[in-house]
Design an enzyme around this catalytic site. Structure first.
Site, PDB file in Angstrom:
ATOM      1  N   HIS A 155       0.825  -1.205   0.000  1.00 33.68           N
ATOM      2  CA  HIS A 155       0.000   0.000   0.000  1.00 33.68           C
ATOM      3  C   HIS A 155       0.860   1.256   0.000  1.00 33.68           C
ATOM      4  O   HIS A 155       2.081   1.209   0.202  1.00 33.68           O
ATOM      5  CB  HIS A 155      -0.960   0.001   1.194  1.00 33.68           C
ATOM      6  N   CYS A 171       3.587  -4.952   6.584  1.00 34.86           N
ATOM      7  CA  CYS A 171       3.120  -4.674   5.232  1.00 34.86           C
ATOM      8  C   CYS A 171       4.238  -4.076   4.382  1.00 34.86           C
ATOM      9  O   CYS A 171       5.291  -3.690   4.878  1.00 34.86           O
ATOM     10  CB  CYS A 171       1.923  -3.734   5.265  1.00 34.86           C
TER      11      CYS A 171
END
Length: 384
Positions: A155, A171
Site C-alpha cells: 500500500h 506490510c
C-alpha cells in the site's frame, strides 16, 4: 450512452478482513539484493511462471520489481517489516514481512485503515471495541492498496522519505504514485513473490513507537492533472508514451484518464484505448497493456462499447492489449473454470448493437492468444 446492467461478481473478502493494519514505525539498514527466488506456492494455487507477469518483493534490498518474464518493467524502493516483537496481555505480534508466494486477493483506491489492537498497545492507549470509529483512519494506507491475504498488503504512504528501509509492521509500503501504478498493473490472482530474509530484532523498544503516525485523517494533496482538460491530457499522454527515455510520468496521466473514462468521460476512455501499442519502448507498451486490462476488469461493458467507437486498427490493438495483459497476469491454465478470458466478463448476448464490434475484436484477440501460447500454457497446472 445507455448501458445495460450486467451482473457483477464482488470479492468474497473485504479489505478489513484481509488486513489487520500496518504503518511506519522505525528505521533499518539497506543491504544488497539476492537473486530473486520463487518459492513453492500453496497447493491449491498455480505455480509461478517465469515467462509471465508477476511481482517480486525483495525484503533484503527493500525493493519491489514488476516483472514480465525475466524483464523488470519497473522497480521501486519499499518499506518492509521492522522485525520487532510486541507483546500484549494475551497475544504477541512479530512485525516482520513474511517470505513466500502469495496472490492478489483484492485491490482498492483510497483505502481506509482499520487500526488493529497493537497500535493502541504500543501507543499506550485503551483498546476500543471492534466497531469503534476510533479504529478507522482515512488515508492511513495511502492512495491505493493491493491485499495479499494473511493480514498483508502492499500500500501507499504519506511518508515516502522512509522507503528503502525496515519501517513497517509487516506490510509492504510504496510511494503513493507507485502504489497507484501497481494497482493498475495487477489483477486478482497475480502472483507476488516475497524473497529474502531479514533478522528478527527482539522486543520492540518504546522509542520505536515514536515513529508511528497518530491515528488521524491523512489528507492527500489533489491530483494536479485533474485541472487539465481531457484533450490536454491525451496530448500529454501521447507525448510521454513516445518519449525515448524511461520516465514513468505517463503512468500518472494514464491513471487520470482511466479514472475519468470509468466515470462517464467517454472521450477519455476512447483516447486511452486508441493509444494502445503506441509507446516508444517495449517495456512501456507491455505495461500500458496492464492499464487497459485494469480498465476492462473494472468497467467491462463500458470498455467494450468504447472499443466499438474507435477506428478498426486501434480497436484490434486495444483488444489485443487487453487480452495479452489479462492472460499474462494469470498463471493458471487456459481452460480452467476461473480462467479470466475477457469475453467471459461480457456475454455477447447481453450486449446491444453498440458493443458487437468491440466484443468480436476481443474474441479475435483471444483466438490469436490461444494460437500463439496455447501449447506452452497447456502444460500449466491450473486452478479448478
Amino acid at each position: 450512452m445507455h448501458f445495460r446492467r450486467l451482473p457483477r461478481l464482488f470479492p468474497a473478502l473485504i479489505a478489513a478482513a484481509l488486513l489487520a493494519g500496518c504503518s511506519a514505525v522505525g528505521v533499518g539498514s539497506r543491504s544488497s539484493a539476492p537473486d530473486p527466488r520463487v518459492a513453492a506456492p500453496p497447493a491449491d494455487q498455480p505455480p509461478v511462471r517465469r515467462d509471465l507477469k508477476y511481482v517480486v518483493v525483495d525484503v533484503e534490498a527493500n525493493e519491489l520489481r514488476f516483472m514480465d518474464g525475466q524483464t523488470v518493467l519497473w522497480r521501486a524502493p519499499v518499506g518492509t517489516g521492522t522485525g520487532f516483537r510486541l507483546a500484549g496481555t494475551d497475544r504477541h505480534w512479530n512485525f516482520n514481512t513474511p517470505s513466500g508466494t502469495m496472490y492478489v486477493q483484492f485491490k482498492e483506491q483510497n483505502p481506509t485503515w482499520i487500526i488493529p489492537d497493537w497500535w493502541f498497545i504500543e501507543n499506550k492507549r485503551p483498546i476500543p471495541p471492534e466497531n469503534s470509529p476510533l479504529r478507522r483512519q482515512e488515508g492511513g494506507l495511502g492512495a491505493a492498496a493491493v491485499y495479499l491475504g494473511n493480514e498483508l498488503a502492499i500500500h501507499g504512504t504519506d511518508k515516502p522519505e522512509l522507503l528503502g528501509r525496515r519501517v513497517s509492521h509487516g506490510c509492504i509500503r510504496l510511494s503513493d504514485a507507485n502504489a497507484l501504478r501497481l494497482f493498475h498493473n495487477v489483477q486478482v490472482g497475480t502472483p507476488v513473490v516475497i524473497v529474502g530474509t531479514a533478522p528478527l530484532l527482539g522486543e520492540q523498544p518504546d522509542s520505536v513507537a515514536a515513529f508511528t503516525r497518530a491515528a488521524r485523517r491523512v489528507t492527500r494533496a489533489p491530483n494536479p492533472l485533474d485541472r487539465l482538460s481531457t484533450a490536454a491530457l491525451l496530448t500529454r499522454l501521447e507525448r510521454q508514451l513516445g518519449a525515448a527515455d524511461t520516465a514513468a510520468a505517463w503512468t500518472a496521466t494514464a491513471h487520470t484518464l482511466l479514472e475519468r473514462g470509468l466515470k462517464e468521460d467517454a472521450p477519455a476512455l476512447r483516447g486511452l484505448l486508441s493509444r494502445a501499442r503506441q509507446a516508444g519502448t517495449e517495456a512501456r507498451r507491455d505495461e500500458y497493456g496492464t492499464f487497459l486490462a485494469d480498465a476492462f476488469s473494472r468497467g467491462s461493458l463500458r470498455v467494450t462499447v468504447s472499443l466499438n467507437r474507435i477506428d478498426a486498427d486501434a480497436r484490434e490493438r486495444a483488444a489485443a492489449d487487453i487480452v495479452d495483459a489479462t492472460m499474462g497476469l494469470w498463471h493458471g491454465g487456459l481452460d480452467d473454470q476461473t480462467t479470466p478470458w475477457p469475453t467471459r466478463r461480457v456475454p455477447r448476448d447481453r450486449l446491444g448493437p453498440e458493443g458487437q464490434a468491440g466484443w468480436l475484436a476481443i474474441q479475435r484477440a483471444e483466438e490469436a492468444y490461444r494460437t500463439r501460447f496455447g501449447a506452452s500454457r497447456a502444460r500449466t497446472a491450473g486452478r479448478n
